[in-house]
Design a protein around this motif. Structure first.
Motif, PDB file in Angstrom:
ATOM      1  N   GLU A 187      68.443  31.565  52.437  1.00 32.66           N
ATOM      2  CA  GLU A 187      67.363  31.960  53.347  1.00 32.66           C
ATOM      3  C   GLU A 187      66.369  30.815  53.437  1.00 32.66           C
ATOM      4  N   VAL A 226      62.261  30.397  54.574  1.00 37.63           N
ATOM      5  CA  VAL A 226      61.058  31.130  54.952  1.00 37.63           C
ATOM      6  C   VAL A 226      59.976  30.136  55.375  1.00 37.63           C
ATOM      7  N   ASP A 255      53.937  37.727  56.774  1.00 41.41           N
ATOM      8  CA  ASP A 255      54.852  38.875  56.724  1.00 41.41           C
ATOM      9  C   ASP A 255      56.188  38.487  56.098  1.00 41.41           C
ATOM     10  N   GLU A 256      56.642  37.266  56.385  1.00 37.32           N
ATOM     11  CA  GLU A 256      57.899  36.793  55.776  1.00 37.32           C
ATOM     12  C   GLU A 256      57.732  36.603  54.269  1.00 37.32           C
ATOM     13  N   GLN A 307      55.598  38.206  52.353  1.00 42.79           N
ATOM     14  CA  GLN A 307      55.405  39.545  51.789  1.00 42.79           C
ATOM     15  C   GLN A 307      56.725  40.196  51.369  1.00 42.79           C
ATOM     16  N   LYS A 308      57.765  39.927  52.135  1.00 48.02           N
ATOM     17  CA  LYS A 308      59.084  40.529  51.860  1.00 48.02           C
ATOM     18  C   LYS A 308      59.640  40.104  50.493  1.00 48.02           C
ATOM     19  N   HIS A 309      59.148  38.984  49.976  1.00 47.49           N
ATOM     20  CA  HIS A 309      59.722  38.431  48.739  1.00 47.49           C
ATOM     21  C   HIS A 309      58.837  38.644  47.509  1.00 47.49           C
ATOM     22  N   SER A 339      59.974  39.029  43.378  1.00 41.96           N
ATOM     23  CA  SER A 339      61.438  39.062  43.366  1.00 41.96           C
ATOM     24  C   SER A 339      62.120  37.813  42.786  1.00 41.96           C
ATOM     25  N   LEU A 398      55.179  35.752  44.101  1.00 38.61           N
ATOM     26  CA  LEU A 398      56.569  36.057  44.477  1.00 38.61           C
ATOM     27  C   LEU A 398      57.470  36.180  43.246  1.00 38.61           C
TER      28      LEU A 398
END
Ligand SMILES: [Zn+2]
Ligand SMILES: [Zn+2]
Length: 351
Positions: free
Chosen positions: A224, A226, A232-233, A235-237, A240, A260
């Motif tokens: 991926e 980013v 927002d991108e 935030q997804k991680h 993790s 993150l």
């Protein structure tokens, strides 16, 4: 002693220009190397322009270069590891005391008496050491590395700095199959980080400020890519990542990346921003996360990295230049206009 052609800068504001340097005749444990290729590291430029003055002032004239690949042409009588004709490499260090706890642990890069490949005291000839922007170099065999025969020598040159700088922290922090790994910044260091993380079997996410680099990140093996400006991108991680390698040498917000990390995740800095970074303690407290630094790697680990590259066919993505184009290459490097490392073809020095 003999003379070698080189390129040197005479002052912090001078362009690099042809220069002749002395090299010692090989002593008992020395290897004399004809340099074939030398990578251009960002720290070459920092040293040439005396931008590390507070830590390591530059002694002029300076001959930079610490991503050296060449061929052995002569060895001292006590040398056992190398013979004329061997393909070898030299990285950031050319000597250390060999006796301190760091040396005993194979961590020569942390030896208080470590000698850098350029701009360090030269105990043999006096003055300072001269680096790889030169037709030849003489180095103690303990600091000479073996280059796997299947690797392209130009692409292998940057492994001595950009390669080991990214390989070592990933090994230390256990990047393996199934781990989620972030690489911040896609330059000379970052692109090597992607290749290693992928070869270790990790799920690799590249963070870049340039949308134009997303496609390239995937081509290099990232799963991926980013754009770090897109909240927002990011935030997804959240929460993790097992490990994040931060290669950025400009000022930036590391808290965004610390957040993150998952429980016990680690972020390691390998870039060196001039301005101190602000760290929010809560980012580390919640999740028991850690923030670390890393500096190249020891000689044994550098050889391990080269052998790993041989097994996996890993080299840097390079643009080969003539040494006469070095000053222009520096300007392009400052604009990040290189994919991803300049390497000097040292045959051009003889022209
Ligand atoms: Zn370097
Ligand atoms: Zn030592």
């Amino acid at each position: 002693m003999y003379n070698a052609k080189a390129y040197a800068a005479a002052s912090a504001t001078s362009r690099l220009a042809p220069y002749t340097i002395p090299r010692r005749d090989p002593t008992a444990h020395d290897v004399q190397i004809d340099i074939l290729f030398c990578g251009i590291c960002h720290s070459d430029l920092h040293h040439v322009r005396d931008e590390f003055a507070s830590l390591m002032p530059t002694i002029y004239p300076i001959v930079p270069g610490h991503e050296i690949v060449g061929r052995v042409i002569k060895v001292g009588p006590a040398v056992t590891k190398f013979k004329p004709g061997d393909h070898v490499a030299v990285g950031c260090m050319v000597d250390s005391d060999g006796t301190c706890p760091s040396c005993q642990a194979g961590l020569e890069q942390f030896c208080p008496n470590m000698i850098l490949t350029f701009n360090s005291p030269d105990k043999h000839l006096g003055g300072v050491t001269y680096g790889g922007y030169s037709e030849s170099i003489v180095v103690d065999e303990r600091f000479v590395l073996r280059v796997p025969a299947n690797l392209d020598p130009a692409g292998a040159a940057p492994l001595q700095c950009a390669g080991i700088t990214t390989y070592s922290p990933m090994r230390r922090w256990g990047v393996t199959q199934g781990k989620k790994v972030g690489v911040v910044g896609l330059g000379g260091l970052g692109h090597m980080g992607v290749k290693f993380a992928k070869a270790f079997g990790a799920h690799v996410v590249v963070f870049t400020t340039s949308p134009g680099k997303q496609e390239d990140a995937l081509r290099l093996g990232a799963d991926e890519a980013v754009v770090s400006r897109h909240a927002d991108e990011m935030q997804k991680h959240i929460g993790s990542f097992d490990f994040i390698l931060d290669t950025i040498s400009a000022d930036h917000d590391i808290n965004a990346y610390i957040n993150l990390l998952r429980l016990d995740g680690n972020l390691t800095l390998v870039g060196a921003p001039a301005k101190p970074l602000a760290v929010a303690a809560f980012g580390l407290l919640f999740g028991r996360r850690s923030l670390s630094g890393s500096l190249i790697g020891g000689i044994a680990e550098t050889q391990e990295m080269l052998d790993f590259c041989g097994e996996h066919g890993i080299t840097a993505d390079v643009e080969v230049i003539k040494i006469q184009d070095i000053n222009e290459a520096y300007e392009r490097m400052l604009r990040s206009d290189v994919k991803y490392r300049f390497v000097i073809d040292m045959a051009s020095l003889k022209a």
